[in-house]
Design a protein around this motif. Structure first.
Motif, PDB file in Angstrom:
ATOM      1  N   ILE A  62       0.840  -1.205   0.000  1.00 23.88           N
ATOM      2  CA  ILE A  62       0.000   0.000   0.000  1.00 23.88           C
ATOM      3  C   ILE A  62       0.871   1.250   0.000  1.00 23.88           C
ATOM      4  O   ILE A  62       0.608   2.218  -0.727  1.00 23.88           O
ATOM      5  CB  ILE A  62      -0.944  -0.005   1.221  1.00 23.88           C
ATOM      6  CG1 ILE A  62      -1.962  -1.145   1.088  1.00 23.88           C
ATOM      7  CG2 ILE A  62      -1.651   1.339   1.363  1.00 23.88           C
ATOM      8  CD1 ILE A  62      -2.845  -1.317   2.309  1.00 23.88           C
ATOM      9  N   ALA A  63       1.933   1.217   0.803  1.00 18.40           N
ATOM     10  CA  ALA A  63       2.842   2.369   0.851  1.00 18.40           C
ATOM     11  C   ALA A  63       3.539   2.575  -0.490  1.00 18.40           C
ATOM     12  O   ALA A  63       3.704   3.713  -0.949  1.00 18.40           O
ATOM     13  CB  ALA A  63       3.868   2.168   1.963  1.00 18.40           C
ATOM     14  N   ILE A  64       3.941   1.484  -1.152  1.00 18.87           N
ATOM     15  CA  ILE A  64       4.581   1.599  -2.464  1.00 18.87           C
ATOM     16  C   ILE A  64       3.598   2.148  -3.497  1.00 18.87           C
ATOM     17  O   ILE A  64       3.959   2.956  -4.358  1.00 18.87           O
ATOM     18  CB  ILE A  64       5.142   0.236  -2.901  1.00 18.87           C
ATOM     19  CG1 ILE A  64       6.370  -0.123  -2.064  1.00 18.87           C
ATOM     20  CG2 ILE A  64       5.506   0.243  -4.382  1.00 18.87           C
ATOM     21  CD1 ILE A  64       6.975  -1.464  -2.405  1.00 18.87           C
ATOM     22  N   ALA A  65       2.328   1.715  -3.422  1.00 26.00           N
ATOM     23  CA  ALA A  65       1.314   2.232  -4.342  1.00 26.00           C
ATOM     24  C   ALA A  65       1.149   3.739  -4.171  1.00 26.00           C
ATOM     25  O   ALA A  65       1.026   4.486  -5.150  1.00 26.00           O
ATOM     26  CB  ALA A  65      -0.018   1.512  -4.111  1.00 26.00           C
ATOM     27  N   ILE A  66       1.144   4.206  -2.924  1.00 20.19           N
ATOM     28  CA  ILE A  66       1.052   5.645  -2.657  1.00 20.19           C
ATOM     29  C   ILE A  66       2.276   6.369  -3.223  1.00 20.19           C
ATOM     30  O   ILE A  66       2.165   7.442  -3.832  1.00 20.19           O
ATOM     31  CB  ILE A  66       0.910   5.903  -1.146  1.00 20.19           C
ATOM     32  CG1 ILE A  66      -0.415   5.326  -0.643  1.00 20.19           C
ATOM     33  CG2 ILE A  66       1.010   7.389  -0.833  1.00 20.19           C
ATOM     34  CD1 ILE A  66      -0.564   5.391   0.860  1.00 20.19           C
ATOM     35  N   MET A  67       3.443   5.771  -3.034  1.00 23.48           N
ATOM     36  CA  MET A  67       4.677   6.365  -3.537  1.00 23.48           C
ATOM     37  C   MET A  67       4.663   6.452  -5.065  1.00 23.48           C
ATOM     38  O   MET A  67       5.043   7.469  -5.654  1.00 23.48           O
ATOM     39  CB  MET A  67       5.863   5.536  -3.051  1.00 23.48           C
ATOM     40  CG  MET A  67       7.217   6.129  -3.341  1.00 23.48           C
ATOM     41  SD  MET A  67       8.512   5.314  -2.361  1.00 23.48           S
ATOM     42  CE  MET A  67       8.222   3.581  -2.796  1.00 23.48           C
ATOM     43  N   MET A  68       4.218   5.382  -5.732  1.00 26.03           N
ATOM     44  CA  MET A  68       4.157   5.388  -7.190  1.00 26.03           C
ATOM     45  C   MET A  68       3.143   6.406  -7.712  1.00 26.03           C
ATOM     46  O   MET A  68       3.364   7.035  -8.743  1.00 26.03           O
ATOM     47  CB  MET A  68       3.806   3.990  -7.699  1.00 26.03           C
ATOM     48  CG  MET A  68       4.950   3.003  -7.605  1.00 26.03           C
ATOM     49  SD  MET A  68       4.510   1.407  -8.340  1.00 26.03           S
ATOM     50  CE  MET A  68       6.150   0.749  -8.677  1.00 26.03           C
ATOM     51  N   LEU A  69       2.030   6.543  -6.990  1.00 31.45           N
ATOM     52  CA  LEU A  69       1.046   7.540  -7.377  1.00 31.45           C
ATOM     53  C   LEU A  69       1.658   8.933  -7.317  1.00 31.45           C
ATOM     54  O   LEU A  69       1.411   9.772  -8.189  1.00 31.45           O
ATOM     55  CB  LEU A  69      -0.180   7.453  -6.457  1.00 31.45           C
ATOM     56  CG  LEU A  69      -1.304   8.463  -6.735  1.00 31.45           C
ATOM     57  CD1 LEU A  69      -1.866   8.261  -8.134  1.00 31.45           C
ATOM     58  CD2 LEU A  69      -2.410   8.330  -5.683  1.00 31.45           C
ATOM     59  N   LEU A  73       1.902  11.580 -10.372  1.00 29.77           N
ATOM     60  CA  LEU A  73       1.269  12.895 -10.266  1.00 29.77           C
ATOM     61  C   LEU A  73       2.262  14.019 -10.503  1.00 29.77           C
ATOM     62  O   LEU A  73       1.922  15.052 -11.080  1.00 29.77           O
ATOM     63  CB  LEU A  73       0.603  13.055  -8.893  1.00 29.77           C
ATOM     64  CG  LEU A  73      -0.637  12.191  -8.633  1.00 29.77           C
ATOM     65  CD1 LEU A  73      -1.148  12.402  -7.221  1.00 29.77           C
ATOM     66  CD2 LEU A  73      -1.739  12.515  -9.643  1.00 29.77           C
ATOM     67  N   PHE A  74       3.498  13.829 -10.042  1.00 35.07           N
ATOM     68  CA  PHE A  74       4.519  14.853 -10.233  1.00 35.07           C
ATOM     69  C   PHE A  74       5.279  14.669 -11.541  1.00 35.07           C
ATOM     70  O   PHE A  74       6.281  15.345 -11.776  1.00 35.07           O
ATOM     71  CB  PHE A  74       5.499  14.856  -9.056  1.00 35.07           C
ATOM     72  CG  PHE A  74       4.928  15.442  -7.802  1.00 35.07           C
ATOM     73  CD1 PHE A  74       4.852  16.818  -7.630  1.00 35.07           C
ATOM     74  CD2 PHE A  74       4.437  14.616  -6.803  1.00 35.07           C
ATOM     75  CE1 PHE A  74       4.317  17.353  -6.469  1.00 35.07           C
ATOM     76  CE2 PHE A  74       3.901  15.145  -5.636  1.00 35.07           C
ATOM     77  CZ  PHE A  74       3.841  16.520  -5.466  1.00 35.07           C
TER      78      PHE A  74
END
Length: 244
Positions: A62-69, A73-74
């Motif tokens: 889940i943390a990696i998914a947030i990081m990839m998002l 986005l940037f």
């Protein structure tokens, strides 16, 4: 802490790759980084090694998914790169997590002894890991059989009208990940100006020839800004001109 660690690891790879040319083989760097994220998952999400490993694995993903998002986005990474990297991160996270649990169990769960291991993934881009993998050069060519006379084919390929959506085959890369696709090409004074989606544009300089069966050109990219929608790792910004 986990997101900060992942961001620091990502930035270290970018700095080594873009500014110092020491990224080595990026696939090996990605593998080392995924193992490091597994190590960080255990130390950050289960400091005392008391949670089931599956729960820590799920939290890490889940943390990696947030990081990839955040990367997407940037606009630091394209969706294609993220999709390609995800399986490697998924497997590497599990291996790194399992190895860290084994180490903690072997040293009576003295977690502080494992903290220095967090620095190991940062060593990957510093050393030229590309030297570990034999490098070869390949020439890639393709052939397409088209019905028609050479003059008819030449006329159709010199200037390409707007390509309708009905003419495009469905592909995962273009239809789902929305990678830029070609739109049209216009021939002006032996230079074919190609236009793609997302503002991508470049030139194709036709090679003079009296042979009606010979049709070749040289790619030219006069404005690198128009290639920004493409991933910087695959955009042809090395040689300014590429012969075909």
């Amino acid at each position: 802490m986990f997101l900060g660690y992942g961001a620091a690891l990502y930035v270290s790879v970018l700095i080594a790759d873009l500014f110092f040319g020491r990224g080595g083989n990026l696939s090996l760097v990605l593998i080392f980084g995924s193992l490091g994220l597994g190590l960080a998952s255990q130390l950050f999400f289960d400091w005392h090694n008391v949670r089931p490993i599956f729960e820590v694995f799920r939290t890490g993903n889940i943390a990696i998914a947030i990081m990839m998002l955040g990367w997407w986005l940037f606009a630091s990474e394209t969706a294609i790169c993220i999709i390609v990297a995800w399986p490697v991160l998924f497997v590497g996270l599990g291996i790194g997590l399992y190895a860290t649990c084994a180490i903690l169990n072997a040293i009576d769960q003295k977690t502080t002894f494992c903290l220095p291991l967090l620095i190991l993934p940062f060593m990957a881009p510093i050393f030229d890991l590309g030297a570990l993998v034999p490098m070869k050069s390949y020439a890639i060519s393709s052939q397409i059989e088209m019905r028609g006379t050479p003059d008819e084919i030449r006329m159709l390929t010199q200037s390409v009208p707007l390509i309708a959506d009905a003419e495009r085959p469905w592909t995962f890369t273009h239809s789902i990940l929305r990678a830029p696709r070609p739109l049209r090409a216009e021939l002006v004074d032996r230079i074919r100006y190609a236009t793609w989606e997302s503002g991508v544009a470049f030139e194709e300089i036709l090679t003079p020839s009296d042979d009606p069966q010979n049709f070749s050109w040289t790619f030219n990219f006069p404005d690198p800004e128009l290639l920004k929608p493409l991933d910087y790792r695959v955009s042809p910004l090395g040689p300014r001109r590429i012969s075909v």
